[in-house]
Write a protein that holds these residues in place. Sequence first.
Motif, PDB file in Angstrom:
ATOM      1  N   HIS A  85      40.653  46.444  41.146  1.00  0.00           N
ATOM      2  CA  HIS A  85      40.541  46.126  39.721  1.00  0.00           C
ATOM      3  C   HIS A  85      40.904  44.662  39.495  1.00  0.00           C
ATOM      4  N   VAL A  86      39.931  43.879  39.031  1.00  0.00           N
ATOM      5  CA  VAL A  86      40.125  42.449  38.793  1.00  0.00           C
ATOM      6  C   VAL A  86      40.078  42.169  37.295  1.00  0.00           C
ATOM      7  N   ALA A  87      41.073  41.479  36.784  1.00  0.00           N
ATOM      8  CA  ALA A  87      41.069  41.017  35.394  1.00  0.00           C
ATOM      9  C   ALA A  87      40.673  39.547  35.377  1.00  0.00           C
ATOM     10  N   HIS A  94      27.591  43.989  42.911  1.00  0.00           N
ATOM     11  CA  HIS A  94      27.327  43.582  44.289  1.00  0.00           C
ATOM     12  C   HIS A  94      28.507  43.823  45.227  1.00  0.00           C
ATOM     13  N   HIS A  95      29.709  44.001  44.666  1.00  0.00           N
ATOM     14  CA  HIS A  95      30.887  44.107  45.530  1.00  0.00           C
ATOM     15  C   HIS A  95      31.756  45.327  45.207  1.00  0.00           C
ATOM     16  N   ASN A  96      31.242  46.200  44.342  1.00  0.00           N
ATOM     17  CA  ASN A  96      31.874  47.499  44.086  1.00  0.00           C
ATOM     18  C   ASN A  96      33.300  47.378  43.572  1.00  0.00           C
ATOM     19  N   LEU A  97      33.546  46.425  42.674  1.00  0.00           N
ATOM     20  CA  LEU A  97      34.866  46.255  42.077  1.00  0.00           C
ATOM     21  C   LEU A  97      34.864  46.798  40.650  1.00  0.00           C
ATOM     22  N   ARG A  98      36.031  47.019  40.132  1.00  0.00           N
ATOM     23  CA  ARG A  98      36.215  47.287  38.704  1.00  0.00           C
ATOM     24  C   ARG A  98      36.698  45.992  38.059  1.00  0.00           C
ATOM     25  N   VAL A  99      36.090  45.597  36.941  1.00  0.00           N
ATOM     26  CA  VAL A  99      36.414  44.304  36.335  1.00  0.00           C
ATOM     27  C   VAL A  99      36.678  44.480  34.840  1.00  0.00           C
ATOM     28  N   THR A 100      37.733  43.836  34.370  1.00  0.00           N
ATOM     29  CA  THR A 100      38.011  43.744  32.939  1.00  0.00           C
ATOM     30  C   THR A 100      37.994  42.275  32.542  1.00  0.00           C
ATOM     31  N   ILE A 101      37.140  41.934  31.593  1.00  0.00           N
ATOM     32  CA  ILE A 101      37.070  40.563  31.074  1.00  0.00           C
ATOM     33  C   ILE A 101      37.949  40.483  29.833  1.00  0.00           C
ATOM     34  N   LEU A 102      38.928  39.619  29.851  1.00  0.00           N
ATOM     35  CA  LEU A 102      39.766  39.359  28.680  1.00  0.00           C
ATOM     36  C   LEU A 102      39.279  38.046  28.071  1.00  0.00           C
TER      37      LEU A 102
END
Length: 478
Positions: free
Chosen positions: A7-9, A32-40
């Motif tokens: 999980h990347v913020a 493309h890299h199967n991550l979970r992402v939260t944009i703040l």
Amino acid sequence: MTLKKLHVAIISSPGIGHLFPALLFGHRLVNHHNLRVTILAVTTNTSPAESKLFNPFTSNLHLSVIPIPAADISSVVAPDAKVLTRICVMMKETVPAIRTTISSMDPLPDVLVGDIFGAETWVIAKEFRMPKYVFITGNAWFTALFAYSPVLDKEVVGQFIDQVEPIEIPGCKPILPEELVDPMLDRDEESYQVHVDQSILVTLADGMLINTWEGLEPQTLHALRDNDIMRSMLKNKPVYTVGPIHKKYEPTGLKGEVVEWLDKQPANSVLYVSFGSGGTISAEQITELAWGLELSKQRFVWVVKSPNKHCVDGSFLNAGQPSGPVDFFPLGFLTRTQNVGLVVTCWAPQVEILNHISVGGFLTHCGWNSTIESIASGVPMIAWPLYAEQKMNATMLTEELKVAVRPEVLPTKKVVGREEVEKMVRGLMEGEEGKAMREKVKALKVGAEEATSMNGSSYISTCKFVQDCVSQIDQYSI
């Protein structure tokens, strides 16, 4: 750690130039890299285009976008403070709101990524024991100058703008004093010290993600990674190339006014003119540009905002709003050019325009997002830099990559006359120099596509970033 989805913020400061790349990078990490992402996304509501950007990204299960209203800084910063100062203070004052948002997430992010202004949030990364990475939305040359600024601050005596010789950066192409980023043009301004302080803060990251690719800036990237002085400035942290990050052209079948007009024009015959979401020019310059376009007898699409009354450079946070082109165009301009030109107020679908077969040139402010979009579309440019690092971008495009032509004197120093505008437009659209630039930019387009393809240099570099994140998480948890 490797058993769950990382999980990347990603924290984005205000302004489309920072927000849009953050959204696109997050989208790529998910798909493309199967991550979970939260944009703040710290927002100011000064740009109507800001809110529209979120819509395409809200349907992805593993990509979340959380707008965070920027803190009110009216009592902290003077009304006439420079843009850099305002954004840095704004981000610093918004840290408590960002912290509250992050602390409420379940699960917490594993990694924190911030742009150069988002580096103010490193305190949050420390508190939650997260690795922190800086996402540079500009290119590697700008990154090198930014990282080396604390050394230049100590070594250069007097104003940078008064230096006779170019400014040296170890292992990189030197920079003419007048082409330095805006905060370095006046060391007596508050924004200069903010710039130096910010450059020190950014280098505390665990690594740098740069919106460029190996084939575009090999010399500068080599310096950032292998030059002893530059490695020391970056504290021996890794440098990842993750670009080009840009919106890719995807035909929708829906055609607006601009595309319908372009459909009727011959191939490579139209010059697209736009100064970006934050760029404005003076009324006098609008007049001269209009005359130059008319005299060139070339087809054009021109995205127009109301003129900046006080200066010829752009206003990043509060660009001029349209007030009607008849107010500042030469008398009869619209009538005389109605068969060869199309004027659009405020906004146009830039990626769609640049990818249209009829478009053969782009008069641009050289913002890095627009620059990448032009290269990715195979369109040569007229470089018309206004603010921030755009003068450096213009130099790279004209002198190093040779895919652009520019005015003899910087547009921020002197109004570009109609005769020079006519000459540049004709040269780009009809001349042999324009043909040569078109071939060069098409080769760069191929290189950009290869970089982000499976097993391309930027794809591999991003994979390395993900792997390093996992290693860093394990170290931070000890």
